[in-house]
Design an enzyme around this catalytic site. Structure first.
Site, PDB file in Angstrom:
ATOM      1  N   GLY A  14     -18.986  18.243  -6.212  1.00 39.12           N
ATOM      2  CA  GLY A  14     -17.581  17.944  -6.498  1.00 39.12           C
ATOM      3  C   GLY A  14     -16.601  18.741  -5.665  1.00 39.12           C
ATOM      4  O   GLY A  14     -15.431  18.866  -6.041  1.00 39.12           O
ATOM      5  N   SER A  15     -17.038  19.225  -4.500  1.00 41.24           N
ATOM      6  CA  SER A  15     -16.095  20.033  -3.710  1.00 41.24           C
ATOM      7  C   SER A  15     -14.955  19.174  -3.156  1.00 41.24           C
ATOM      8  O   SER A  15     -13.807  19.629  -3.096  1.00 41.24           O
ATOM      9  CB  SER A  15     -16.815  20.791  -2.588  1.00 41.24           C
ATOM     10  OG  SER A  15     -17.274  19.914  -1.595  1.00 41.24           O
ATOM     11  N   ASN A  16     -15.251  17.927  -2.794  1.00 37.80           N
ATOM     12  CA  ASN A  16     -14.157  17.044  -2.349  1.00 37.80           C
ATOM     13  C   ASN A  16     -13.240  16.699  -3.513  1.00 37.80           C
ATOM     14  O   ASN A  16     -12.014  16.678  -3.357  1.00 37.80           O
ATOM     15  CB  ASN A  16     -14.721  15.768  -1.733  1.00 37.80           C
ATOM     16  CG  ASN A  16     -15.132  15.963  -0.285  1.00 37.80           C
ATOM     17  OD1 ASN A  16     -14.277  16.108   0.588  1.00 37.80           O
ATOM     18  ND2 ASN A  16     -16.429  16.004  -0.030  1.00 37.80           N
ATOM     19  N   LEU A  89     -24.184   1.913  -5.869  1.00 41.62           N
ATOM     20  CA  LEU A  89     -23.477   0.757  -5.294  1.00 41.62           C
ATOM     21  C   LEU A  89     -22.420   0.280  -6.297  1.00 41.62           C
ATOM     22  O   LEU A  89     -22.693   0.176  -7.495  1.00 41.62           O
ATOM     23  CB  LEU A  89     -24.496  -0.355  -5.030  1.00 41.62           C
ATOM     24  CG  LEU A  89     -24.054  -1.483  -4.116  1.00 41.62           C
ATOM     25  CD1 LEU A  89     -23.758  -0.960  -2.711  1.00 41.62           C
ATOM     26  CD2 LEU A  89     -25.147  -2.550  -4.050  1.00 41.62           C
ATOM     27  N   ILE A  90     -21.233  -0.014  -5.792  1.00 45.59           N
ATOM     28  CA  ILE A  90     -20.148  -0.438  -6.695  1.00 45.59           C
ATOM     29  C   ILE A  90     -20.330  -1.917  -7.038  1.00 45.59           C
ATOM     30  O   ILE A  90     -20.453  -2.759  -6.142  1.00 45.59           O
ATOM     31  CB  ILE A  90     -18.770  -0.189  -6.022  1.00 45.59           C
ATOM     32  CG1 ILE A  90     -18.596   1.313  -5.702  1.00 45.59           C
ATOM     33  CG2 ILE A  90     -17.634  -0.682  -6.904  1.00 45.59           C
ATOM     34  CD1 ILE A  90     -18.703   2.251  -6.888  1.00 45.59           C
ATOM     35  N   ASN A 104     -13.985   5.346  -0.135  1.00 52.61           N
ATOM     36  CA  ASN A 104     -15.172   6.208  -0.126  1.00 52.61           C
ATOM     37  C   ASN A 104     -15.105   7.136   1.074  1.00 52.61           C
ATOM     38  O   ASN A 104     -14.461   6.825   2.084  1.00 52.61           O
ATOM     39  CB  ASN A 104     -16.434   5.342  -0.017  1.00 52.61           C
ATOM     40  CG  ASN A 104     -17.715   6.174  -0.030  1.00 52.61           C
ATOM     41  OD1 ASN A 104     -17.848   7.106  -0.826  1.00 52.61           O
ATOM     42  ND2 ASN A 104     -18.649   5.846   0.840  1.00 52.61           N
ATOM     43  N   HIS A 106     -17.749   9.132   3.724  1.00 54.32           N
ATOM     44  CA  HIS A 106     -19.153   9.163   4.155  1.00 54.32           C
ATOM     45  C   HIS A 106     -19.295  10.228   5.240  1.00 54.32           C
ATOM     46  O   HIS A 106     -18.469  10.287   6.162  1.00 54.32           O
ATOM     47  CB  HIS A 106     -19.559   7.787   4.688  1.00 54.32           C
ATOM     48  CG  HIS A 106     -21.016   7.719   5.022  1.00 54.32           C
ATOM     49  ND1 HIS A 106     -21.991   7.590   4.055  1.00 54.32           N
ATOM     50  CD2 HIS A 106     -21.666   7.828   6.208  1.00 54.32           C
ATOM     51  CE1 HIS A 106     -23.181   7.613   4.646  1.00 54.32           C
ATOM     52  NE2 HIS A 106     -23.006   7.750   5.946  1.00 54.32           N
ATOM     53  N   ASP A 147     -21.471   1.562   2.453  1.00 59.19           N
ATOM     54  CA  ASP A 147     -20.836   2.127   3.659  1.00 59.19           C
ATOM     55  C   ASP A 147     -20.354   1.067   4.649  1.00 59.19           C
ATOM     56  O   ASP A 147     -20.433   1.262   5.859  1.00 59.19           O
ATOM     57  CB  ASP A 147     -21.832   3.067   4.381  1.00 59.19           C
ATOM     58  CG  ASP A 147     -22.412   4.112   3.447  1.00 59.19           C
ATOM     59  OD1 ASP A 147     -21.662   4.614   2.588  1.00 59.19           O
ATOM     60  OD2 ASP A 147     -23.609   4.425   3.578  1.00 59.19           O
ATOM     61  N   GLU A 176     -14.145  16.888   5.904  1.00 57.72           N
ATOM     62  CA  GLU A 176     -13.864  16.128   4.677  1.00 57.72           C
ATOM     63  C   GLU A 176     -12.793  16.834   3.855  1.00 57.72           C
ATOM     64  O   GLU A 176     -11.836  16.216   3.383  1.00 57.72           O
ATOM     65  CB  GLU A 176     -15.152  15.964   3.858  1.00 57.72           C
ATOM     66  CG  GLU A 176     -16.195  15.131   4.567  1.00 57.72           C
ATOM     67  CD  GLU A 176     -17.401  14.808   3.694  1.00 57.72           C
ATOM     68  OE1 GLU A 176     -18.032  13.778   3.957  1.00 57.72           O
ATOM     69  OE2 GLU A 176     -17.719  15.559   2.757  1.00 57.72           O
TER      70      GLU A 176
HETATM   71  C1  GAR Z   1     -19.894  14.494   0.755  1.00 58.82           C
HETATM   72  O1  GAR Z   1     -20.330  15.061   1.956  1.00 58.82           O
HETATM   73  C2  GAR Z   1     -19.761  12.994   0.918  1.00 58.82           C
HETATM   74  O2  GAR Z   1     -19.396  12.603   2.208  1.00 58.82           O
HETATM   75  C3  GAR Z   1     -21.163  12.546   0.589  1.00 58.82           C
HETATM   76  O3  GAR Z   1     -21.534  13.326  -0.501  1.00 58.82           O
HETATM   77  C4  GAR Z   1     -20.954  14.632  -0.339  1.00 58.82           C
HETATM   78  C5  GAR Z   1     -20.386  15.083  -1.665  1.00 58.82           C
HETATM   79  O4  GAR Z   1     -20.041  16.422  -1.589  1.00 58.82           O
HETATM   80  N1  GAR Z   1     -21.189  11.152   0.296  1.00 58.82           N
HETATM   81  C6  GAR Z   1     -22.158  10.339   0.740  1.00 58.82           C
HETATM   82  O5  GAR Z   1     -23.141  10.735   1.344  1.00 58.82           O
HETATM   83  C7  GAR Z   1     -21.935   8.871   0.378  1.00 58.82           C
HETATM   84  N2  GAR Z   1     -22.831   8.033   1.113  1.00 58.82           N
HETATM   85  P1  GAR Z   1     -19.159  17.116  -2.715  1.00 58.82           P
HETATM   86  O6  GAR Z   1     -19.820  16.779  -4.049  1.00 58.82           O
HETATM   87  O7  GAR Z   1     -19.238  18.571  -2.405  1.00 58.82           O
HETATM   88  O8  GAR Z   1     -17.775  16.563  -2.608  1.00 58.82           O
END
Ligand code: GAR
Length: 191
Positions: A14-16, A89-90, A104, A106, A147, A176
């Site tokens: 959940g850092s994003n 998948l949504i 999303n 990626h 994606d 990101e």
């Molecule tokens: C992120 O790097 C995001 O791009 C990836 O999951 C990570 C979540 O990190 N998503 C995918 O790979 C989707 N195909 P976070 O939980 O630290 O935000």
């Protein structure tokens, strides 16, 4: 003033999601209304409680076999669904209800290194294995394939032959964190 509402779907650390919560914390025109996860111990749940945002845990039957989640999203008046490390998948009913309102992130320069099974460290290991000289991240609209929707924004980083997959992951995650909330802000305030 008309307040815009975001739902974040996240299943990882959940850092994003946290960066997005920080970005909109002081805003009175946009608010994160709910955080939805499919994992009991997802790190995003502690960010949700720290920021005092309601959260909901879903399972596959809830998500795919009926449209209950629509009632939740409607009652929260959601304008934009933000996927931040959400790997399911949504379903079509959700895309039909929120056309061009689901985004999303990626961790690669799509269309390279996308599709089913391409997530997290799998992406960075493939980039490393192919001796790529650059990688990056893509923010895109979500359609019914993994994606695959229209790109909104990409940012690149250089990959050196000395970088490990973990080094690449760290560079991409930094991009990101730098861009996702800003891009979401633009999408939600201009559409
Ligand atoms: C992120 O790097 C995001 O791009 C990836 O999951 C990570 C979540 O990190 N998503 C995918 O790979 C989707 N195909 P976070 O939980 O630290 O935000």
């Amino acid at each position: 003033m008309d307040i815009k509402h975001i739902a974040i779907f996240a299943s990882g650390s959940g850092s994003n999601a946290r960066k997005i919560l920080e970005h909109f914390e002081e805003r009175n025109d946009v608010e994160v209304a709910i955080i939805i996860t499919n994992r009991k111990n997802a790190g995003v749940l502690s960010h949700a409680s720290e920021f005092d945002i309601p959260s909901l845990r879903i399972d596959k039957s809830y998500f795919y076999n009926n449209d209950c989640i629509l009632n939740v999203l409607k009652s929260e008046k959601i304008d934009l669904i933000v996927l931040a490390g959400f790997l399911w998948l949504i379903p079509a009913y959700l895309i039909a209800e929120y056309p061009d309102k689901i985004v999303n992130i990626h961790p690669a320069l799509l269309p390279k290194y996308g599709g089913k099974g391409m997530y997290g460290h799998h992406v960075h290991e493939a980039v490393k294995a192919n001796n790529e000289s650059e990688s990056g991240m893509t923010i895109h609209y979500v359609n019914e394939k993994f994606d695959d929707g229209g790109h909104i924004f990409q940012a690149k980083c250089i990959v050196s032959s000395l970088d490990s997959a973990d080094d690449i992951a760290a560079k991409v995650l930094q991009l990101e964190h730098k861009h996702y909330a800003e891009v979401i802000d633009k999408v939600i305030t201009t559409t």
